[in-house]
Design a protein around this motif. Structure first.
Motif, PDB file in Angstrom:
ATOM      1  N   LEU A   4      69.985  28.143  -3.737  1.00  0.00           N
ATOM      2  CA  LEU A   4      69.653  27.442  -2.495  1.00  0.00           C
ATOM      3  C   LEU A   4      70.063  28.267  -1.273  1.00  0.00           C
ATOM      4  O   LEU A   4      69.275  28.421  -0.325  1.00  0.00           O
ATOM      5  N   ALA A   5      71.268  28.822  -1.303  1.00  0.00           N
ATOM      6  CA  ALA A   5      71.740  29.614  -0.161  1.00  0.00           C
ATOM      7  C   ALA A   5      70.828  30.813   0.070  1.00  0.00           C
ATOM      8  O   ALA A   5      70.450  31.114   1.210  1.00  0.00           O
ATOM      9  N   LYS A   6      70.438  31.492  -1.001  1.00  0.00           N
ATOM     10  CA  LYS A   6      69.574  32.676  -0.866  1.00  0.00           C
ATOM     11  C   LYS A   6      68.215  32.308  -0.286  1.00  0.00           C
ATOM     12  O   LYS A   6      67.659  33.035   0.519  1.00  0.00           O
ATOM     13  N   LYS A   7      67.669  31.147  -0.735  1.00  0.00           N
ATOM     14  CA  LYS A   7      66.360  30.717  -0.200  1.00  0.00           C
ATOM     15  C   LYS A   7      66.460  30.450   1.296  1.00  0.00           C
ATOM     16  O   LYS A   7      65.588  30.845   2.068  1.00  0.00           O
ATOM     17  N   LEU A   8      67.509  29.762   1.715  1.00  0.00           N
ATOM     18  CA  LEU A   8      67.658  29.457   3.147  1.00  0.00           C
ATOM     19  C   LEU A   8      67.913  30.747   3.938  1.00  0.00           C
ATOM     20  O   LEU A   8      67.360  30.936   5.028  1.00  0.00           O
ATOM     21  N   LEU A   9      68.748  31.634   3.391  1.00  0.00           N
ATOM     22  CA  LEU A   9      69.070  32.886   4.097  1.00  0.00           C
ATOM     23  C   LEU A   9      67.863  33.811   4.209  1.00  0.00           C
ATOM     24  O   LEU A   9      67.823  34.681   5.085  1.00  0.00           O
ATOM     25  N   ALA A  10      66.880  33.629   3.323  1.00  0.00           N
ATOM     26  CA  ALA A  10      65.684  34.489   3.377  1.00  0.00           C
ATOM     27  C   ALA A  10      64.775  34.104   4.544  1.00  0.00           C
ATOM     28  O   ALA A  10      63.872  34.862   4.906  1.00  0.00           O
ATOM     29  N   GLU A  11      64.996  32.959   5.137  1.00  0.00           N
ATOM     30  CA  GLU A  11      64.198  32.543   6.304  1.00  0.00           C
ATOM     31  C   GLU A  11      64.661  33.340   7.526  1.00  0.00           C
ATOM     32  O   GLU A  11      65.864  33.544   7.716  1.00  0.00           O
ATOM     33  N   PRO A  12      63.707  33.787   8.355  1.00  0.00           N
ATOM     34  CA  PRO A  12      64.076  34.688   9.447  1.00  0.00           C
ATOM     35  C   PRO A  12      65.037  34.089  10.474  1.00  0.00           C
ATOM     36  O   PRO A  12      65.783  34.817  11.116  1.00  0.00           O
ATOM     37  N   GLU A  13      65.067  32.764  10.598  1.00  0.00           N
ATOM     38  CA  GLU A  13      65.928  32.126  11.605  1.00  0.00           C
ATOM     39  C   GLU A  13      67.384  32.010  11.158  1.00  0.00           C
ATOM     40  O   GLU A  13      68.249  31.668  11.963  1.00  0.00           O
ATOM     41  N   VAL A  14      67.632  32.238   9.864  1.00  0.00           N
ATOM     42  CA  VAL A  14      68.945  31.866   9.297  1.00  0.00           C
ATOM     43  C   VAL A  14      69.835  33.082   9.065  1.00  0.00           C
ATOM     44  O   VAL A  14      69.394  34.084   8.501  1.00  0.00           O
ATOM     45  N   LYS A  15      71.094  32.968   9.503  1.00  0.00           N
ATOM     46  CA  LYS A  15      72.105  33.983   9.202  1.00  0.00           C
ATOM     47  C   LYS A  15      73.339  33.297   8.629  1.00  0.00           C
ATOM     48  O   LYS A  15      73.607  32.139   8.955  1.00  0.00           O
ATOM     49  N   PRO A  16      74.091  34.017   7.793  1.00  0.00           N
ATOM     50  CA  PRO A  16      75.336  33.424   7.279  1.00  0.00           C
ATOM     51  C   PRO A  16      76.401  33.428   8.373  1.00  0.00           C
ATOM     52  O   PRO A  16      76.513  34.379   9.144  1.00  0.00           O
ATOM     53  N   ILE A  17      77.178  32.343   8.448  1.00  0.00           N
ATOM     54  CA  ILE A  17      78.189  32.182   9.490  1.00  0.00           C
ATOM     55  C   ILE A  17      79.544  31.908   8.829  1.00  0.00           C
ATOM     56  O   ILE A  17      79.644  31.072   7.937  1.00  0.00           O
ATOM     57  N   GLY A  18      80.563  32.594   9.308  1.00  0.00           N
ATOM     58  CA  GLY A  18      81.900  32.466   8.711  1.00  0.00           C
ATOM     59  C   GLY A  18      82.740  31.371   9.351  1.00  0.00           C
ATOM     60  O   GLY A  18      82.337  30.707  10.308  1.00  0.00           O
ATOM     61  N   LEU A  19      83.941  31.219   8.818  1.00  0.00           N
ATOM     62  CA  LEU A  19      84.851  30.178   9.310  1.00  0.00           C
ATOM     63  C   LEU A  19      85.304  30.426  10.747  1.00  0.00           C
ATOM     64  O   LEU A  19      85.669  29.493  11.452  1.00  0.00           O
ATOM     65  N   GLY A  20      85.293  31.704  11.185  1.00  0.00           N
ATOM     66  CA  GLY A  20      85.691  32.020  12.558  1.00  0.00           C
ATOM     67  C   GLY A  20      84.783  31.316  13.553  1.00  0.00           C
ATOM     68  O   GLY A  20      85.247  30.614  14.468  1.00  0.00           O
ATOM     69  N   ALA A  21      83.474  31.488  13.385  1.00  0.00           N
ATOM     70  CA  ALA A  21      82.524  30.840  14.289  1.00  0.00           C
ATOM     71  C   ALA A  21      82.479  29.331  14.060  1.00  0.00           C
ATOM     72  O   ALA A  21      82.261  28.567  15.000  1.00  0.00           O
ATOM     73  N   ARG A  22      82.711  28.900  12.833  1.00  0.00           N
ATOM     74  CA  ARG A  22      82.750  27.452  12.575  1.00  0.00           C
ATOM     75  C   ARG A  22      83.825  26.808  13.462  1.00  0.00           C
ATOM     76  O   ARG A  22      83.628  25.744  14.042  1.00  0.00           O
ATOM     77  N   ASP A  23      84.954  27.501  13.610  1.00  0.00           N
ATOM     78  CA  ASP A  23      86.033  26.963  14.422  1.00  0.00           C
ATOM     79  C   ASP A  23      85.691  26.972  15.910  1.00  0.00           C
ATOM     80  O   ASP A  23      85.931  25.994  16.617  1.00  0.00           O
ATOM     81  N   SER A  24      85.115  28.058  16.414  1.00  0.00           N
ATOM     82  CA  SER A  24      84.787  28.092  17.852  1.00  0.00           C
ATOM     83  C   SER A  24      83.642  27.128  18.173  1.00  0.00           C
ATOM     84  O   SER A  24      83.605  26.540  19.254  1.00  0.00           O
ATOM     85  N   LEU A  25      82.726  26.932  17.234  1.00  0.00           N
ATOM     86  CA  LEU A  25      81.622  25.986  17.448  1.00  0.00           C
ATOM     87  C   LEU A  25      82.142  24.549  17.527  1.00  0.00           C
ATOM     88  O   LEU A  25      81.764  23.781  18.416  1.00  0.00           O
ATOM     89  N   ARG A  26      83.049  24.194  16.608  1.00  0.00           N
ATOM     90  CA  ARG A  26      83.545  22.802  16.604  1.00  0.00           C
ATOM     91  C   ARG A  26      84.433  22.548  17.818  1.00  0.00           C
ATOM     92  O   ARG A  26      84.442  21.444  18.354  1.00  0.00           O
ATOM     93  N   LEU A  27      85.163  23.569  18.262  1.00  0.00           N
ATOM     94  CA  LEU A  27      86.015  23.365  19.431  1.00  0.00           C
ATOM     95  C   LEU A  27      85.154  23.162  20.679  1.00  0.00           C
ATOM     96  O   LEU A  27      85.435  22.271  21.488  1.00  0.00           O
ATOM     97  N   GLU A  28      84.104  23.965  20.835  1.00  0.00           N
ATOM     98  CA  GLU A  28      83.188  23.739  21.962  1.00  0.00           C
ATOM     99  C   GLU A  28      82.577  22.343  21.903  1.00  0.00           C
ATOM    100  O   GLU A  28      82.302  21.728  22.936  1.00  0.00           O
ATOM    101  N   ALA A  29      82.356  21.835  20.685  1.00  0.00           N
ATOM    102  CA  ALA A  29      81.769  20.505  20.518  1.00  0.00           C
ATOM    103  C   ALA A  29      82.816  19.398  20.666  1.00  0.00           C
ATOM    104  O   ALA A  29      82.487  18.215  20.561  1.00  0.00           O
ATOM    105  N   GLY A  30      84.089  19.778  20.877  1.00  0.00           N
ATOM    106  CA  GLY A  30      85.146  18.787  21.086  1.00  0.00           C
ATOM    107  C   GLY A  30      85.579  18.075  19.821  1.00  0.00           C
ATOM    108  O   GLY A  30      86.187  17.012  19.896  1.00  0.00           O
TER     109      GLY A  30
END
Lengths: 125, 388
Positions: B225-251
């Motif tokens: 499933l991950a490989k199929k989604l990652l093969a789409e041009p819009e999708v990139k893998p995102i690590g825990l570092g950005a997960r944290d900055s994204l959730r903090l911006e979202a409050g």
């Protein structure tokens, strides 16, 4: 001709006459990730070898940059305040942090040369 | 240079791995220990690019370290009432297919964990609730829940399932290519469906402030499933570092930092998670102190904090009133890539909690000006179905 030396904390020091330019190595910027903030000391501040000379921050965390040599800060790289990403782009060149006028040149001579630093980093892998 | 705190290794002994571990390594991830798992903190593009990509297109996150479980009983009402003995949420009022964010509380009203509770839409699951809890808390949470289950009700850990999140403004469009029926789902609803032919439980939810999905998928089909989604041009893998900055911006709160056993839901500005009926019944753990907080106010409150300079103020930074009095502390602080500067959350004494209040952050021994601001820092772009 300038000479370059390294520390086991991944700082580099380039000596021109009695002025040492200090930065972090390419290995260090790679470990740090995207640099988003750099805090520099005031020009005129005296630093002892091992003192904090600057602060470098990635998205996630802050690190101190230590001065490997003692002396007086004679210049800081103010460009990094507006464009901290310069540390990632050119750590060994345009990404320098501070210039220190050396109090004691023997401190410089004691640091690792390029080959010694290279094998040090290889040993970390 | 000192080793950055975030990079200092936790014990690397016996780190667990998720089913996507080899894929992360193959994608060039930098792996770090997190909650007992060897997890990707970032990939080759780095935290900044990954964060911005998620806000512009779609990011794929491996959150398989989180704890998934079914709570099964004789019928929905029994299971819902059981969960209500541990949380302040209106679980009984969940419609089939609806998800609720709620809190596991201790008897003092402190927060043991935050979690998602889903009432499945499928009639075959009518006697169950699906829960997702934090990785670091999962063993303790499951033991706590299991210890409070009445006879005839049981907790089934789903250690055989991975969890993959797809988040960002392009997430829905991309996901619809593999699961057309997911497009019409409302935010905070869940459905069982095939995604690229793989049987999944799909939730329209997330932890980034963006629209998207969190997909519970069998371990042995997770890479596919991950490989199929990652093969789409819009999708990139995102690590825990950005997960944290994204959730903090979202409050959004990070358990163990912004909320823990010493904070109550009212102090944490999570009073909205306490259902109206639950307030009237007053029968959740810590109801007395929490209802006391609602009635007579709290001494401190979780707020957004915007440093005025460029220096990030990290977790643990002390907050002062500008006259030398300590009034609180930061619980999450980072650089916000979308904001383009430092952002933080923390607790301050109630007299200083009003939006617009000037405060001082003590960073490296120097007081730095900051302001109390409303959360989130970045407008949430959740998908809302229009009420007619």
């Amino acid at each position: 001709m300038s000479e370059i030396r390294f520390t086991d904390q991944h700082e580099w020091v380039r000596l021109d006459g009695d002025v040492a330019t200090i930065g972090i190595t390419d290995y260090a910027q790679e470990q740090l990730g995207d640099v988003v903030y750099v805090e520099l000391p005031d020009v005129g501040k005296s630093v002892a070898a091992g003192d904090e000379a600057a602060v470098v921050e990635s998205v996630k965390a802050a690190s101190e940059v230590y001065s490997p040599v003692s002396g007086e800060v004679v210049a800081v790289n103010a460009d990094l305040e507006g464009a901290p990403g310069g540390v990632n782009e050119d750590a060994m060149g345009k990404g320098w942090f501070v210039k220190v006028r050396l109090a004691d040149k023997s401190e410089f001579a004691k640091l690792m040369d390029e080959d010694a630093y290279k094998s040090f980093v290889e040993g970390l892998a | 240079m000192s080793a950055p705190e975030a990079h200092k290794a936790e014990s690397t002994e016996e780190l667990k791995v998720t089913p996507l571990h080899a894929l992360h390594v193959a994608l060039g991830a930098k792996m770090v220990p997190f909650a007992g798992y060897d997890m990707p903190v970032q990939y080759k593009d780095g935290v900044l690019a990954e964060h911005l990509h998620t806000r512009e297109a779609a990011g794929l996150f491996d959150v398989s370290h989180m704890g998934q479980a079914w709570i099964e009983g004789p019928d929905f009402e029994t299971v819902a009432r059981t969960v209500e003995t541990l949380t302040p949420g209106d679980i009984l009022g969940l419609a089939p297919g609806a998800i609720r964010y709620t809190l596991l509380l201790n008897r003092n009203g402190g927060i043991k964990d935050d979690l998602m509770v889903t009432r499945p839409a499928e009639p075959a699951r009518a006697n169950s609730l699906f829960i997702i809890v934090n990785a670091a808390c999962k063993d303790a949470d499951f033991a706590h829940i299991a210890a409070h289950l009445p006879a005839g009700t049981k907790l089934l850990r789903l250690d055989d399932r991975a969890l993959i999140a797809l988040q960002g403004p392009k997430a829905v469009e991309v996901f619809a290519r593999f699961a057309p029926e997911a497009e019409g789902m409302g935010f905070m609803t869940a459905r069982a469906m095939n995604v690229a032919g793989i049987p999944c439980l799909v939730s329209r939810s997330g932890y980034t402030g963006e629209d998207g999905y969190e997909v519970s998928v069998p371990n042995d089909r997770a890479v596919e499933l991950a490989k199929k989604l990652l093969a789409e041009p819009e999708v990139k893998p995102i690590g825990l570092g950005a997960r944290d900055s994204l959730r903090l911006e979202a409050g959004l709160c990070l358990y163990g930092h912004d909320i823990d056993e010493t904070t109550t839901p009212i102090e944490a500005a999570l009073g909205w998670t306490i259902g109206k009926r639950r307030r009237e019944e007053a029968n959740f753990p810590g109801a007395k102190p929490i209802l006391g907080h609602i009635a007579s106010g709290v001494a401190r409150k979780r707020v957004g904090i915007l440093p005025e300079g460029k220096a990030p103020a990290r977790d643990g930074t002390e907050i002062y009133d500008g006259q030398g009095n300590k009034i609180g502390g930061i619980t999450s602080g980072s650089y916000g890539p979308t904001v383009g500067g430092p952002i933080a959350m923390g607790y301050v004494e109630i007299g200083h909690a009003k939006v617009g209040t000037a405060v001082e952050l003590m960073v490296r021994g120097k007081g730095r000006p900051a302001k109390i601001v409303a959360l989130p820092f970045v407008e949430k772009r959740f998908h809302r179905t229009e009420k007619k």
